[in-house]
Structures are given as structure tokens and as C-alpha cells.
Design a protein around this motif. Sequence first.
Motif, PDB file in Angstrom:
ATOM      1  N   ALA A 252      37.137   9.436 -37.064  1.00  0.00           N
ATOM      2  CA  ALA A 252      37.932   8.195 -37.909  1.00  0.00           C
ATOM      3  C   ALA A 252      37.503   8.518 -39.310  1.00  0.00           C
ATOM      4  N   ARG A 253      36.343   9.259 -39.784  1.00  0.00           N
ATOM      5  CA  ARG A 253      36.168   9.429 -41.276  1.00  0.00           C
ATOM      6  C   ARG A 253      37.326  10.420 -41.494  1.00  0.00           C
ATOM      7  N   ALA A 254      37.692  11.040 -40.951  1.00  0.00           N
ATOM      8  CA  ALA A 254      38.735  12.156 -41.225  1.00  0.00           C
ATOM      9  C   ALA A 254      40.299  11.380 -41.280  1.00  0.00           C
ATOM     10  N   PHE A 255      40.327  10.375 -40.627  1.00  0.00           N
ATOM     11  CA  PHE A 255      41.721   9.342 -40.796  1.00  0.00           C
ATOM     12  C   PHE A 255      41.525   8.482 -41.896  1.00  0.00           C
ATOM     13  N   GLY A 256      40.278   8.406 -42.679  1.00  0.00           N
ATOM     14  CA  GLY A 256      40.063   7.452 -43.917  1.00  0.00           C
ATOM     15  C   GLY A 256      39.437   6.465 -43.741  1.00  0.00           C
ATOM     16  N   TYR A 257      38.774   6.112 -42.526  1.00  0.00           N
ATOM     17  CA  TYR A 257      37.890   4.985 -42.267  1.00  0.00           C
ATOM     18  C   TYR A 257      36.301   5.416 -42.360  1.00  0.00           C
ATOM     19  N   ASP A 258      35.747   5.066 -43.410  1.00  0.00           N
ATOM     20  CA  ASP A 258      34.340   5.466 -43.675  1.00  0.00           C
ATOM     21  C   ASP A 258      33.380   4.373 -42.782  1.00  0.00           C
ATOM     22  N   SER A 259      32.263   4.620 -42.396  1.00  0.00           N
ATOM     23  CA  SER A 259      31.148   3.827 -41.609  1.00  0.00           C
ATOM     24  C   SER A 259      30.035   3.966 -42.110  1.00  0.00           C
ATOM     25  N   THR A 260      29.108   3.075 -41.681  1.00  0.00           N
ATOM     26  CA  THR A 260      27.588   3.100 -41.973  1.00  0.00           C
ATOM     27  C   THR A 260      26.812   3.819 -40.772  1.00  0.00           C
ATOM     28  N   ASP A 261      27.466   3.780 -39.735  1.00  0.00           N
ATOM     29  CA  ASP A 261      26.638   4.377 -38.459  1.00  0.00           C
ATOM     30  C   ASP A 261      27.947   4.979 -37.345  1.00  0.00           C
ATOM     31  N   PRO A 262      27.247   5.601 -36.409  1.00  0.00           N
ATOM     32  CA  PRO A 262      28.418   6.141 -35.522  1.00  0.00           C
ATOM     33  C   PRO A 262      28.883   4.917 -34.523  1.00  0.00           C
TER      34      PRO A 262
ATOM     35  N   ASN B 214      32.555   6.725 -23.359  1.00  0.00           N
ATOM     36  CA  ASN B 214      31.880   7.955 -23.795  1.00  0.00           C
ATOM     37  C   ASN B 214      30.824   7.607 -25.080  1.00  0.00           C
ATOM     38  N   THR B 215      31.166   6.427 -25.847  1.00  0.00           N
ATOM     39  CA  THR B 215      30.514   6.144 -26.970  1.00  0.00           C
ATOM     40  C   THR B 215      29.013   6.396 -26.988  1.00  0.00           C
ATOM     41  N   PRO B 216      28.333   6.279 -26.184  1.00  0.00           N
ATOM     42  CA  PRO B 216      26.722   6.422 -26.035  1.00  0.00           C
ATOM     43  C   PRO B 216      26.294   7.876 -26.158  1.00  0.00           C
ATOM     44  N   ALA B 217      27.289   8.835 -25.780  1.00  0.00           N
ATOM     45  CA  ALA B 217      27.242  10.195 -25.720  1.00  0.00           C
ATOM     46  C   ALA B 217      27.872  10.933 -26.887  1.00  0.00           C
ATOM     47  N   ALA B 218      28.918  10.159 -27.565  1.00  0.00           N
ATOM     48  CA  ALA B 218      29.770  10.880 -28.403  1.00  0.00           C
ATOM     49  C   ALA B 218      30.359  10.111 -29.724  1.00  0.00           C
ATOM     50  N   ALA B 219      29.393   8.938 -30.001  1.00  0.00           N
ATOM     51  CA  ALA B 219      29.729   8.351 -31.169  1.00  0.00           C
ATOM     52  C   ALA B 219      29.824   8.923 -32.351  1.00  0.00           C
ATOM     53  N   ALA B 220      28.950   9.639 -32.712  1.00  0.00           N
ATOM     54  CA  ALA B 220      28.767  10.469 -34.070  1.00  0.00           C
ATOM     55  C   ALA B 220      30.090  11.192 -34.315  1.00  0.00           C
TER      56      ALA B 220
ATOM     57  N   ALA C  43      38.985  17.781 -27.201  1.00  0.00           N
ATOM     58  CA  ALA C  43      38.455  19.073 -27.570  1.00  0.00           C
ATOM     59  C   ALA C  43      37.361  19.097 -28.283  1.00  0.00           C
ATOM     60  N   TYR C  44      37.398  18.016 -29.341  1.00  0.00           N
ATOM     61  CA  TYR C  44      36.303  17.829 -30.267  1.00  0.00           C
ATOM     62  C   TYR C  44      34.928  17.310 -29.762  1.00  0.00           C
ATOM     63  N   VAL C  45      35.124  16.194 -28.769  1.00  0.00           N
ATOM     64  CA  VAL C  45      33.834  15.633 -28.153  1.00  0.00           C
ATOM     65  C   VAL C  45      33.589  16.456 -26.739  1.00  0.00           C
ATOM     66  N   SER C  46      34.467  17.566 -26.315  1.00  0.00           N
ATOM     67  CA  SER C  46      34.130  18.216 -25.345  1.00  0.00           C
ATOM     68  C   SER C  46      32.533  18.852 -25.195  1.00  0.00           C
ATOM     69  N   VAL C  47      31.878  19.232 -23.947  1.00  0.00           N
ATOM     70  CA  VAL C  47      30.784  19.621 -24.030  1.00  0.00           C
ATOM     71  C   VAL C  47      30.846  21.351 -24.505  1.00  0.00           C
ATOM     72  N   ASN C  48      32.025  21.841 -24.431  1.00  0.00           N
ATOM     73  CA  ASN C  48      32.168  23.190 -24.640  1.00  0.00           C
ATOM     74  C   ASN C  48      32.717  23.409 -26.091  1.00  0.00           C
TER      75      ASN C  48
END
Length: 395
Positions: free
Chosen positions: A308-318, A296-302, A206-211
Amino acid sequence: MSGYSKWFRIPRDIVFGWGCLEYLKQLDGKKAVIVTDKVMQQLGFVEKVKSYLAEAGIKSTVFDEVEPDPSRQTVKKGAKLMLEYQPDLIVGLGGGSAIDAGKAMWIFYEHPDVTWEQIFVPFTGVPKLRNKARYVAIPSTSGTATEVTLAAVITNRDVQPNVKDFTLSYEVTPDIAICDPELPSTMPPVVTANTGFDVIVHAVEAYVSVNATDVTDPIAVSAATMAYKWLPLAFANGSNKEAREKMHTASLMAGFTFTNTALGLVHSTAHQIGAEYRIPHGRANALMLPYVVQYNTPAAAARYANIARAFGYDSTDPYEGTAKFIKAIRDLQKLLGIPACLKDAGIDEQDFLNKVDMLAQNAMKDGSTPANPRVPTVEEIKKIFLCAYYGNDVL
């Protein structure tokens, strides 16, 4: 999906929390058909529902022949009972199979002459309901969320490979959802794991859906995060009341989101695996999730990085965030005893290779595919299936 407008549609009445099954005592009606399965009978929930309905002055009869991944034949048999009994309430009691079967029976009860082909036309195929009955959904699992959604999945066993068809119509969204954690507290660990992963997949897709919208986004992330935190606890100790309630609530929330956004390729591919190989729906979703996320990564990495950040895993890029999200999912699969690939799930290799082209074609036609953040080809879906079978990276 939304076209000219956006909306947020869920059942009018949603009752949740321990002991809320008693809400049945407050219903108005004269006659009810309870659509369920043998397990709900054995656990005593059917008798409890009948008792509460009786206290409300509602007579009831039971159709308890719903099987996992219910067939068209089962739906027609239940609809025949309804036509004879003439209920003004239909109560779907059980997992997604029972509630979905009840939804489809409801359609044929109110419109006996409607065709299968018609009701599977998205959004416009199901005629107006509530001419004869209202629908009450009581889920026994924390996963499918069909108690608050516009979908009903029915398996066509008259074709090879078997195909899961589903309605997409707000007509079949239940009128009342009664979500008592007492029911899923009876689930064994393997069912807890399968259905709990379904919650995560619903929220993520739902979060990565186009809708996706500003309304659905925060609910989706919250639902995914809640399930990620509490699923291991519910799996480890089924009598953990807090974990059971949190998972049941997370399932509700994930349902709120995907019924308003639609899903994506995880469901499109999992529908085929479940229909053909009888792998439980939630487990099929869990198996396919890492591979579809890679695709889906090229279209929805961010967006994956945000989860992942909400799960507790920070990152420097998508892309780093997406990789951490995939690792979190695979670690959770391992913890819950879910295989890492389709081959390890026991699917015969030659049979799978013989059918993979058709599985890919059916997934392409699946109603969930249009909302996927990356537009696939049939060949790309075939590659996802093959990677998921052998455990290879998609990208």
C-alpha cells in the motif's frame, strides 16, 4: 518450498520490447510446432511467426485448437500431432492457455507413457525434458507470465466440479521467452483488465509467500506498483504504447517472483472458480483477492501495508495499511468494471451453495495453498468462498 536452499530460476533467454518477435529469425532448429488458438490465427500473428521461422530455415506446422482453460483431451491431441511431426522446437503462442497447453503437450511428446497423476506431483513428477525439443513462449497477454514460470495449468473436465490441475516443475520453464508488447496491444479492454489484475495478484502473493526472499521481494513490490499505475492507462487506451510495454514488463517481473516463491490462497480459490464457472483466471483472481487479504491479515499485515505504501498510501500501523491496500484494490476493480463479489459475477446462488464444500476441499488440495502466509483449514476456505460470494467481510 526451498527447504535446504534458495534459488532464482527463470528462462535462459528473455527478449522483450516492441518488435522483438523478430528474434525468431535467430533461432536454431529444423521443425517447429506452433501451439496456439483461433484468435492468434485471426489476428495474423501465426502467419508472422511462421514467416520469421521460415527465415531462420525452420519448417513449421500449427495446432490452433487450444480453448480457454485447456482440457486434458486437447493436450493429448496436440501431443499426438507432435509425435507425428517430430519437432525440435515447440512454440507456445497466445495467452496462458496456449502456452500452458504447449508445455503439457511437450511433456507427453517427450514421454508418451507418462501419466497425468505423475506429472502433477510437485517438482518431481515431470521427467527430464529437452531430449527432443526446446520450448519457446510468446505471450499475447500481459498477465499469466507462464512464459517465464514453472507451471502449466490444465483443466480436468471429467470430474464434477471441474478441477484445474497444474505442474510445478522447472522442467517446463520455457527455454526462450519472447515478450513483444505488439501482441497484447490487440487485447480488448475487458481482457486487459482481467490479465492485468493477474499481474497484481502474482506480485502480491509472491511478496507475502512463505517462500519470499530478499531477491524476490523488491521485484514483487516493483511489479505490483508498476501494474497498479499502468493498468488503468492500458485499459482506458489500448493503443497507449508506453502503458502496454509497462504492463508487459510488469507481467514478466511478477512471473520472475512467483515462479521462485509459489503463490497462495487467491490462486487456490480462483482456480476452482475458474474451472467450474468458466470465469477468466485473472478476473477470478481479482474477485478473490480482497477476501483472501482479509483472511491473511493476521499473518501478513506488515507486508500488505508495504505494498500500500508503494502504491502511495501511508499508514501508522500494518492493519491500517492493509485496509488501505484493500480499498485501493476495490477502487481499481470498480474502475475496471470487475464485480465486487462472486454473486455479482453471475454465479448461480444455489449451484454455488451446492458445490462450495467441494470447492473448498479442492482449494485446500491446490498446489498454491502451502505457500500461503496463513495456514487455512477447509472450513476457513469455505468461509472465504461464502464471504466472496455475498460480498461480506472475512474478519
